[in-house]
Design an enzyme around this catalytic site. Structure first.
Site, PDB file in Angstrom:
ATOM      1  N   TYR A  32      34.911  43.010  37.065  1.00  0.00           N
ATOM      2  CA  TYR A  32      34.992  44.445  37.346  1.00  0.00           C
ATOM      3  C   TYR A  32      35.950  45.083  36.341  1.00  0.00           C
ATOM      4  CZ  TYR A  32      33.543  48.376  40.061  1.00  0.00           C
ATOM      5  OH  TYR A  32      32.929  49.542  40.440  1.00  0.00           O
ATOM      6  N   LEU A  33      35.562  44.915  35.104  1.00  0.00           N
ATOM      7  CA  LEU A  33      36.474  45.199  33.992  1.00  0.00           C
ATOM      8  C   LEU A  33      36.730  46.684  33.806  1.00  0.00           C
ATOM      9  CD1 LEU A  33      34.893  42.649  31.498  1.00  0.00           C
ATOM     10  CD2 LEU A  33      36.804  42.291  33.076  1.00  0.00           C
ATOM     11  N   GLY A  36      42.022  48.436  30.942  1.00  0.00           N
ATOM     12  CA  GLY A  36      43.164  47.517  30.889  1.00  0.00           C
ATOM     13  C   GLY A  36      42.732  46.132  30.416  1.00  0.00           C
ATOM     14  N   HIS A  37      41.610  45.633  30.957  1.00  0.00           N
ATOM     15  CA  HIS A  37      41.110  44.324  30.516  1.00  0.00           C
ATOM     16  C   HIS A  37      40.707  44.377  29.042  1.00  0.00           C
ATOM     17  CE1 HIS A  37      39.989  44.025  34.934  1.00  0.00           C
ATOM     18  NE2 HIS A  37      40.669  42.928  34.752  1.00  0.00           N
ATOM     19  N   GLN A  61      42.813  31.977  45.634  1.00  0.00           N
ATOM     20  CA  GLN A  61      44.010  32.822  45.558  1.00  0.00           C
ATOM     21  C   GLN A  61      43.971  33.978  46.566  1.00  0.00           C
ATOM     22  OE1 GLN A  61      43.148  33.749  41.259  1.00  0.00           O
ATOM     23  NE2 GLN A  61      43.956  35.748  41.792  1.00  0.00           N
ATOM     24  N   GLY A 147      47.960  40.504  31.630  1.00  0.00           N
ATOM     25  CA  GLY A 147      48.573  41.822  31.726  1.00  0.00           C
ATOM     26  C   GLY A 147      49.967  41.731  32.330  1.00  0.00           C
ATOM     27  N   ARG A 187      41.055  47.311  41.754  1.00  0.00           N
ATOM     28  CA  ARG A 187      41.111  47.762  43.156  1.00  0.00           C
ATOM     29  C   ARG A 187      41.138  49.289  43.261  1.00  0.00           C
ATOM     30  NH1 ARG A 187      44.512  42.850  44.108  1.00  0.00           N
ATOM     31  NH2 ARG A 187      43.231  41.538  45.448  1.00  0.00           N
TER      32      ARG A 187
HETATM   33  O1  PAF Z   1      44.937  38.314  37.199  1.00  0.00           O
HETATM   34  C1  PAF Z   1      43.816  37.914  37.550  1.00  0.00           C
HETATM   35  O2  PAF Z   1      42.796  38.587  37.406  1.00  0.00           O
HETATM   36  C2  PAF Z   1      43.698  36.538  38.209  1.00  0.00           C
HETATM   37  O3  PAF Z   1      44.817  36.255  39.002  1.00  0.00           O
HETATM   38  C3  PAF Z   1      43.450  35.403  37.199  1.00  0.00           C
HETATM   39  C4  PAF Z   1      44.619  35.256  36.239  1.00  0.00           C
HETATM   40  C5  PAF Z   1      42.181  35.690  36.413  1.00  0.00           C
HETATM   41  C6  PAF Z   1      43.276  34.077  37.929  1.00  0.00           C
HETATM   42  O4  PAF Z   1      42.209  34.107  38.816  1.00  0.00           O
END
Ligand code: PAF
Length: 283
Positions: A32-33, A36-37, A61, A147, A187
């Site tokens: 979902y770029l 920033g990405h 996570q 980031g 988000r």
């Molecule tokens: O920052 C994120 O998007 C995630 O925590 C990462 C580093 C891709 C690990 O899943």
């Protein structure tokens, strides 16, 4: 742009590049770029001959009551954006490919995992450290770009790489912001328009901290100033304001006499936003 859905395809691709002597950079993402990405991708492109972006919404996570199910996804758009940036390969495995029937072995950075966001999200950083280690082992990059917005994550990954002698350089990219100062985040799209307007308060609170920091104030005064600014947005449900040593995230008190990082976690409706800024007294 090569699209690798399996670890074997990804490894073969990088092996070929390395035989030609190319330096490889990895930008790990959950997709979902946004701009920033893409800024991370451009930094990777400046550093290395070949750029890999991974897209994987890592289930380990997310806590049981977190937003794994509703985490935004748009593979078609992501791939088009990365193609436009001249990315060489995208690693886009599914959960089965990534974890298979395994998943018993974890990587943990105990101190940094347990504080701040880690205290609010038990298990989160263990999931991050484990998946990032797996990505490093699969892609074997010379550089990886993260980031600074996820400051605790970046600090923890740097420590993990140092402690485990992982053979790559970690690069941090400054937070990319919207025109009103809101840090870009996947988000943000889940904010209602009312909450989106209110969320600009995070950037303002950090700007207030930066302005005050020059004079070397007491940490408690800095904390009060940040909280007072956040309190002007009625929808800001403050989860935490922390001011920590910028390198180690250790607690700090007394006068600000070296760089510190102000870390914010604020909920708007159901959406938890985080932001940070390093502040320092004037020399
Ligand atoms: O920052 C994120 O998007 C995630 O925590 C990462 C580093 C891709 C690990 O899943």
């Amino acid at each position: 742009m090569k699209i690798c859905r399996t670890k074997a395809e990804m490894r073969d691709t990088v092996r070929g590049w390395k035989r030609e002597g190319a330096a490889v950079a990895l930008v790990p993402t959950m997709g979902y770029l946004h701009e920033g990405h893409l800024a991370l991708v451009r930094m990777a492109r400046d550093k290395a001959d070949r750029v890999v972006v991974s897209i994987f919404v890592n289930p380990t996570q997310f806590g049981p009551n977190e937003d794994l199910g509703s985490y935004p996804r748009d593979q078609v758009r992501d791939l088009a954006l990365l193609d436009g940036e001249g990315v060489d390969a995208v690693f886009i495995p599914d959960v089965e490919e990534m974890y298979g029937s395994g998943g018993d072995t974890h990587v943990e950075v105990p101190g940094l995992s347990a504080i701040l966001q880690g205290a609010l999200r038990p298990g989160h950083f263990r999931g991050v450290a484990t998946v990032v280690t797996k990505l490093f082992n699969i892609v074997t990059p010379d550089f990886a770009v993260f980031g600074e917005k996820d400051y605790q994550q970046l600090t923890l990954i740097r420590q993990m790489v140092r402690d485990l002698d992982m053979p790559l350089d970690i690069l941090g990219h400054p937070t990319v912001r919207e025109a009103d100062g809101l840090a870009m985040s996947s988000r943000n799209v889940r904010l209602s328009s009312y909450h989106r307007g209110q969320a600009a308060i995070l950037g303002k609170a950090l700007a207030a901290a930066e302005e005050l920091a020059g004079a070397g104030p007491d940490i408690a005064d800095l904390d009060r100033a940040v909280r007072a600014t956040l309190a002007t947005a009625p929808a800001a449900d403050v989860q935490s304001v922390d001011i920590r040593d910028a390198d180690t995230l250790a607690e700090v008190c007394g006068p600000l006499d070296r760089p510190a990082v102000v870390l914010l976690a604020v909920r708007f409706g159901t959406v938890l936003l985080i932001d940070q800024r390093v502040v320092a007294p004037a020399p």
